[in-house]
Design a protein around this motif. Structure first.
Motif, PDB file in Angstrom:
ATOM      1  N   ALA A 103       0.835  -1.206   0.000  1.00 48.12           N
ATOM      2  CA  ALA A 103       0.000   0.000   0.000  1.00 48.12           C
ATOM      3  C   ALA A 103       0.868   1.254   0.000  1.00 48.12           C
ATOM      4  N   LYS A 104       1.893   1.222   0.808  1.00 40.98           N
ATOM      5  CA  LYS A 104       2.776   2.385   0.937  1.00 40.98           C
ATOM      6  C   LYS A 104       3.464   2.700  -0.403  1.00 40.98           C
ATOM      7  N   ILE A 105       4.025   1.675  -1.040  1.00 44.26           N
ATOM      8  CA  ILE A 105       4.780   1.922  -2.275  1.00 44.26           C
ATOM      9  C   ILE A 105       3.831   2.334  -3.405  1.00 44.26           C
ATOM     10  N   THR A 106       2.684   1.681  -3.457  1.00 41.74           N
ATOM     11  CA  THR A 106       1.710   2.006  -4.500  1.00 41.74           C
ATOM     12  C   THR A 106       1.271   3.463  -4.379  1.00 41.74           C
ATOM     13  N   VAL A 109      -1.488  -6.003  -5.431  1.00 39.03           N
ATOM     14  CA  VAL A 109      -2.541  -5.121  -4.925  1.00 39.03           C
ATOM     15  C   VAL A 109      -2.650  -5.316  -3.418  1.00 39.03           C
ATOM     16  N   ALA A 110      -2.665  -4.215  -2.705  1.00 36.50           N
ATOM     17  CA  ALA A 110      -2.746  -4.304  -1.244  1.00 36.50           C
ATOM     18  C   ALA A 110      -4.154  -4.730  -0.832  1.00 36.50           C
ATOM     19  N   ASP A 111      -4.216  -5.688   0.084  1.00 34.07           N
ATOM     20  CA  ASP A 111      -5.489  -6.131   0.629  1.00 34.07           C
ATOM     21  C   ASP A 111      -5.690  -5.387   1.957  1.00 34.07           C
ATOM     22  N   ALA A 112      -6.671  -4.482   1.972  1.00 32.89           N
ATOM     23  CA  ALA A 112      -6.846  -3.606   3.129  1.00 32.89           C
ATOM     24  C   ALA A 112      -7.133  -4.411   4.394  1.00 32.89           C
ATOM     25  N   GLU A 113      -7.853  -5.506   4.222  1.00 31.36           N
ATOM     26  CA  GLU A 113      -8.213  -6.337   5.365  1.00 31.36           C
ATOM     27  C   GLU A 113      -6.963  -6.964   5.993  1.00 31.36           C
ATOM     28  N   LEU A 114      -6.097  -7.482   5.118  1.00 35.84           N
ATOM     29  CA  LEU A 114      -4.867  -8.097   5.617  1.00 35.84           C
ATOM     30  C   LEU A 114      -3.922  -7.059   6.220  1.00 35.84           C
TER      31      LEU A 114
END
Ligand SMILES: [Zn+2]
Ligand SMILES: [Zn+2]
Length: 904
Positions: free
Chosen positions: A751-754, A833-838
Motif C-alpha cells: 500500500a505504501k509503495i503504491t 494489490v494491497a489487501d486492506a483487510e490483511l
C-alpha cells in the motif's frame, strides 16, 4: 511529531508516513552497527560462494538477455487499448560519461516506467542525445578529432553505460539531434516559421560570450555571465541575427501557467517572472525648443517614456534618459561637459553588467539644462541623464515621480529635485501628514491632477491612457520582459539555417510578394532540405562562423533566380533541437515528416517529465513556445508539452555539486564495478527524497549493496516454496498469528509503495519500507523453518517482495523471479494489490504525553475508541506516577495517534 518518539519499540508498528528512513540508512551504512543477524549472514555468504550475491555475475547475464530483445521495452503502437503513459527524462548531452546526477535522474524515471508497465500501461520510455553544441568543437580543437566522430563515439560509450545500469529505454525510438534525419526537421520548422513571420532577421544589440565566441539568447545569460561559463561576463554587440518571435506567444505562455498544476510552483513562478508582463502607457514628452535663452530652430524632438503609473503624471518633476538614449547623445554632440559625463556612465553600466549586478549600481545623474513638456499640463520639467537607466530596457527613458515611487524618491532626495504629491488616501487628506513615497495604487485617489482630481488611481490609469491616445501623444500598452529568442550561433556544430542571400536583386516569383533586394534573404524550398552540415571543416575560434570559410558550403545558387548566392553561415542555437525532440520519439524513423500527428496526438501531452530545475526558463519555456507554434501549424492538438513536471535535486559531495573542477566527482562505472548497478541506482533513490539534494556517501552504496545481498540470501529461506507459484490461498481464519503478522506487514508495504508511485515519489521511504519487510522475514526464519509460517505464505511473501523490488533493483528482481520459478519477465507481471483487510493493524501503539512531554507508549486494540484509548493511557504505571497528586484538567486524544494529558 512521532518521529521524535524514539522510545517506541518495534519500528513496524509505526505508520509508514511517519517513518524516517535515517535510522535504517545508518544501520545499512555502517559496518559497526551491523546486527548479529547480518554478521551471521555475511559469515554464511563467505563460506558458501555458490549462494553469494554477485552483481558482477547476475547483472551482465540479464543485460545480455535484455539487449538481445529490442521489443522488450518498446511501446505498443497508438492503437493500443491499454491506457498510455509517456514517461520522459530530459535527454543528456553526450559528453562521453554519465555522471551521478544522470544516474539519479534516470533511476527515478526508470522506476516510474517499470511501475507503469506493471500496472498495465502502454509506456513510452525513450532516450536520445542532445548532440549538437560547443563542447564537441572545443574537443575538436584540443584533440584534433572531428566533432561528429567525437560525438558519436561518446554516444556509444554512454549508451553502454545506460545498458549496464539496466535502464529500460525503448532504443527503437532513439533520437540523435546531430544527424541530418533529425536536424532537417529543425530546418523545416524554421522555414514554416519564416513563412509566418515567426523567424526574422534584424540588427540589434545582442549578448556575446567571449569564451563561446558566439551570441547567446537572453535566457542563456545568468547574472550577467554565460550559462556555460559561469566566470565569463557577457558583452553586448550590435549584430544582425536571426530571431524567433516567442513574444507573439508571451500572453499565452503566461496565462497557460495558471492551468499547469502538474508543474512545480517554483518553475511556474520563474517563468512568470521571466515573461514579466506589465501594463502601462507610452507617453511622449516634447523636448522644449528653448535652452539657456538660446533659440533652436529644429522641429521639436520627443522623448517617449514608458510608465505603469500614468495616473501620477502630474507629479512628474523630471524626465530621465539612459546615457545611450539618442536624445542624450544629441545633447552631448554640442556639449563637451555632458559628453564626458555620458561616457563615464556608459563605462559604469558596462562594468556593472560585467560584474553581473546592475541593480547594485550607485545611482547618480546629471541635469542637461534642457527641458521636456508634460503633455498633460504643458509644464516644463528638467531633462536629466541617469546612470541607472538602460537604453535597451523599456524605452530608455522614464518620467520621474518622486512622491509616488521608491527609486524616484531616493534619486530626487539625493539631487534636490522637487517632490510633488498627486495621490492621497482620500481627497481631504492633509498633505503634510502623509509619509512619502506613497504608492497607493489600489486605494489612492488623485489630488492636484487637473480634471482627474478625485478619480481613483486605477480608474485614472485607464482614462488618462485613453486621453493620451486620443491626443496623439501616447498609447496604452503591455510590455514584457521576455524578448524574442536569438537563435543565430557563430559556431560550426549546429543545424545550418536554410537561408541564402541572393547576390542579384530580382522580382518575386510569387505575385504580391515583395521582390528580393540584392543581398536579400531567400528561404530555401523544402525540397532543398536537409542543408547538410559539411564535414572536414577546420574548427577555429577566430574570425566568426567556421562555415564562412568553407567555400563549397557558402557558394550556392539562388533557388528563385538561379543566380549566385551565399548561404547563411551561422547555425541554430542547440535549444532549437531540444524544443521538440520529445515529439520525434513518437515516430523517430519518419522520413517524410517530423512525425505523424496521429501518433503525437495519442502520446501527448507527456504524462511525466523529469529533469533539472536549471532548465526552468531555458528548455522549458522554449519547448512550450514550440508546442504552441506546432499547434498553430495544425501538427499537434496539445497546448502544453507536459502534463506533469518533476525537478529532482542535485547530487552533491563534500557540500558542493559534483564537478571536475571541484575534484569531487564519483564515477558511476566505478560504483557499478564495486557494488553493482542495482545498488548504485537504488542508493540514488534511497539516500534522499528525489526533490532534495543528495549528499553522496559511498558507505551508503555499500549499505544498499549489503541489503541486496541479504535479500538474495533470504531467497533460500523460501526453500521448496517456489516464488512464482500461484498466490497463497486459504482464509485469514486458518492462518497462524505469525502468518497474519507477516502478511499484514507485506500488505502495508504494498500500500505504501503504491501510494507513493501515484504522486509523492518518496522512493527513499519506499525502499526503507522494503528493508523493514526484509528485516521482518529475516527475524522469522525460525518460524518459517518450524512450519509456523507455511510454505504457501512464505512463497507469497517472496513473490511479492520480488515484484516490489522490480522498479528499484531490476537485475536482482529478474534473477529472483527466475530462480523462484516465475514465468515470463518480472516487470511484465501485474503489480501486487494491497489487501486492506490483511493490512489492518490488530493493535496500535499510541504515544502518551503529560503536559506535552512524552511519557510512554500504550498498546491498544486497533478498533478502540477514544474513551478506551484514554482509559488505557491512564492505567499505565508511568502515567500514574507522573500525574499522582495533580488534577487532570484536560485530555486530548488525537484519533488513536496521541494522548495528551494536561495536569495542574
Ligand atoms: Zn560562454
Ligand atoms: Zn535570386
Amino acid at each position: 511529531m512521532l518521529a521524535d518518539t524514539t522510545c517506541c519499540g518495534s519500528q513496524r508498528h509505526r505508520t509508514y508516513g511517519e517513518w524516517q528512513s535515517s535510522s535504517l540508512q545508518s544501520s545499512y551504512m555502517q559496518e559497526t552497527q551491523m546486527s548479529e543477524g547480518e554478521r551471521r549472514e555475511r559469515a554464511a555468504e563467505q563460506t558458501s560462494s555458490a549462494g553469494r550475491y554477485s552483481p558482477a555475475e547476475i547483472e551482465p547475464k540479464w543485460q545480455a538477455r535484455w539487449d538481445a530483445d529490442p521489443a522488450l521495452y518498446a511501446a505498443e503502437g497508438h492503437e493500443s487499448r491499454k491506457p498510455k503513459f509517456y514517461c520522459l527524462e530530459m535527454l543528456p548531452y553526450p559528453s562521453g560519461q554519465l555522471h551521478m546526477g544522470h544516474v539519479r535522474n534516470y533511476a527515478i524515471g526508470d522506476a516510474l516506467a517499470r511501475y507503469m508497465w506493471m500496472t498495465g500501461h502502454n509506456v513510452l520510455h525513450p532516450m536520445g542525445w542532445d548532440a549538437f553544441g560547443l563542447p564537441a568543437e572545443n574537443a575538436a580543437l584540443k584533440n584534433q578529432r572531428p566533432p561528429r566522430e567525437w560525438t558519436l563515439s561518446n554516444i556509444a560509450a554512454m549508451k553502454k553505460q545506460f545498458r549496464r545500469l539496466g535502464m529500460g529505454f525503448d532504443w527503437t525510438a532513439e533520437v540523435t539531434t546531430c544527424l541530418p534525419e533529425y536536424y532537417r526537421w529543425n530546418q523545416w520548422f524554421f522555414l514554416k516559421m519564416f513563412e509566418r513571420g515567426l523567424a526574422y532577421r534584424k540588427k540589434s544589440r545582442v549578448n556575446w560570450c567571449p569564451a563561446c565566441r558566439t551570441v547567446l539568447a537572453n535566457e542563456q545569460v545568468v547574472g550577467g555571465n554565460c550559462w556555460r561559463h559561469e566566470d565569463t561576463a557577457v558583452e553586448q554587440r550590435n549584430l544582425t541575427q536571426w530571431f524567433l518571435r516567442i513574444t507573439r506567444y508571451a500572453d499565452e505562455l503566461l496565462e497557460g501557467l495558471d492551468q499547469m498544476e502538474g508543474w512545480p510552483e517554483k518553475v511556474r513562478t520563474m517563468q512568470a517572472n521571466w515573461i514579466g508582463r506589465s501594463e502601462g502607457t507610452f507617453v511622449d514628452f516634447a523636448v522644449a525648443s528653448e535652452s539657456a535663452g538660446e533659440r533652436i530652430s529644429e522641429p521639436a524632438e520627443k522623448i517617449t517614456v514608458f510608465t505603469t503609473r500614468v495616473d501620477t503624471i502630474f507629479g512628474a518633476t523630471s524626465v530621465q534618459l539612459a546615457p545611450e538614449h539618442p536624445v542624450a547623445q544629441g545633447f552631448a554632440a554640442t556639449d563637451e561637459r555632458l559628453a564626458g559625463e555620458i561616457e563615464g556612465m556608459v563605462a559604469e553600466q558596462k562594468g556593472a553588467r560585467e560584474a553581473g549586478d546592475l541593480g547594485a549600481i550607485e545611482k547618480h545623474g546629471v541635469a542637461t539644462g534642457r527641458f521636456a513638456v508634460n503633455p498633460f499640463n504643458g509644464e516644463r520639467v528638467p531633462i536629466w541623464i541617469a546612470n541607472y537607466i538602460l537604453a535597451d530596457y523599456g524605452t530608455g527613458a522614464i518620467m520621474s515621480v518622486p512622491a509616488h515611487d521608491e527609486r524616484d524618491f531616493e534619486f530626487a532626495t539625493k539631487f534636490g529635485l522637487e517632490v510633488r504629491r498627486v495621490v492621497a488616501p482620500n481627497v481631504d487628506e492633509d498633505a503634510a501628514g502623509l509619509a512619502l513615497p506613497y504608492l497607493g495604487e489600489d486605494e489612492g485617489v488623485l489630488v492636484e491632477s487637473g480634471e482627474w482630481t478625485g478619480e481613483s488611481c486605477l480608474e485614472a490609469q485607464e482614462k488618462m491612457a485613453a486621453f493620451a491616445k486620443a491626443g496623439g501623444f501616447g498609447t496604452p500598452t503591455v510590455t514584457y520582459r521576455l524578448k524574442d529568442w536569438g537563435v543565430s550561433r557563430q559556431r560550426y556544430w549546429g543545424t545550418p539555417i536554410p537561408i541564402v542571400y541572393c547576390e542579384r536583386g530580382h522580382e518575386s516569383p510569387e505575385p504580391g510578394k515583395p521582390g528580393v533586394e540584392a543581398g536579400g534573404v531567400v528561404a530555401l524550398p523544402e525540397s532543398a532540405l536537409p542543408v547538410l552540415l559539411p564535414e572536414q571543416v577546420e574548427i577555429t575560434q577566430e574570425g566568426g562562423s567556421p562555415l564562412g570559410r568553407v567555400a563549397s558550403f557558402v557558394n550556392t545558387t539562388c533557388p528563385v533566380c538561379g543566380g549566385p548566392a551565399r548561404r547563411e553561415t551561422d547555425t541554430m542555437d542547440t535549444f532549437v533541437d531540444s524544443s521538440w525532440y520529445f515529439y520525434r520519439y513518437t515516430d523517430a524513423r519518419n522520413a517524410e515528416a517530423p512525425f505523424d500527428s496521429a501518433k503525437v496526438n495519442y502520446w501527448f501531452p507527456i504524462d511525466q517529465y523529469i529533469g533539472g530545475v536549471e532548465h526552468a526558463i531555458l528548455h522549458l519555456i522554449y519547448s512550450r513556445f514550440w508546442t504552441k507554434v506546432m499547434r498553430d501549424l495544425g501538427l499537434v492538438k496539445n497546448d502544453e508539452p507536459a502534463a506533469r513536471l518533476f525537478t529532482q535535486g542535485m547530487v552533491i559531495r563534500n557540500g558542493a555539486k559534483m564537478s571536475k573542477s571541484k575534484g569531487n566527482v564519483v564515477s558511476p562505472d566505478e560504483m557499478i564495478e564495486r557494488y553493482g548497478a542495482d545498488a548504485t541506482r537504488m542508493y540514488a533513490l534511497f539516500a534522499a527524497p528525489p526533490d532534495r539534494d543528495l549528499e553522496w556517501q559511498e558507505d551508503g552504496v555499500a549499505g544498499v549493496s549489503r541489503f541486496l545481498s541479504r535479500v538474495y540470501r533470504l531467497r533460500a529461506v523460501a526453500g521448496a516454496a517456489r516464488v512464482g507459484r500461484a498466490e497463497a490461498g486459504g482464509t485469514g481464519l486458518e492462518r497462524s498469528e505469525a502468518e497474519r503478522s507477516l502478511l499484514r506487514l507485506l500488505h502495508q508495504t504494498i500500500a505504501k509503495i503504491t501510494q507513493d508511485f501515484s504522486g509523492r515519489w518518496h522512493f527513499n521511504t519506499c525502499i526503507a519500507s522494503i528493508m523493514i519487510l526484509v528485516n521482518e522475514i529475516s527475524g522469522r526464519e525460525a518460524a518459517i523453518a518450524a512450519g509456523e509460517i507455511s510454505a504457501e505464505v512464505t512463497a507469497e511473501v517472496f513473490r511479492t517482495l520480488t515484484l516490489l523490488l522490480a522498479p528499484f533493483a531490476p537485475f536482482l528482481a529478474a534473477e529472483m523471479w527466475e530462480q523462484g520459478g516465475g514465468q515470463g519477465v518480472v516487470f511484465q507481471q501485474a503489480w501486487p494489490v494491497a489487501d486492506a483487510e490483511l493490512a489492518r493493524e490488530s493493535e496500535l501503539e499510541v504515544p502518551v504525553q503529560v503536559n506535552g512531554k512524552l511519557v510512554t507508549v500504550v498498546r491498544v486494540a486497533a478498533e478502540s475508541d477514544e474513551e478506551q484509548v484514554k482509559a488505557a493511557a491512564l492505567a499505565e504505571e508511568k502515567v500514574q506516577a507522573r500525574i499522582a497528586g495533580k488534577t487532570l484538567v484536560k485530555t486530548i486524544v488525537v484519533k488513536t495517534k496521541l494522548v495528551n494529558l494536561v495536569v495542574k
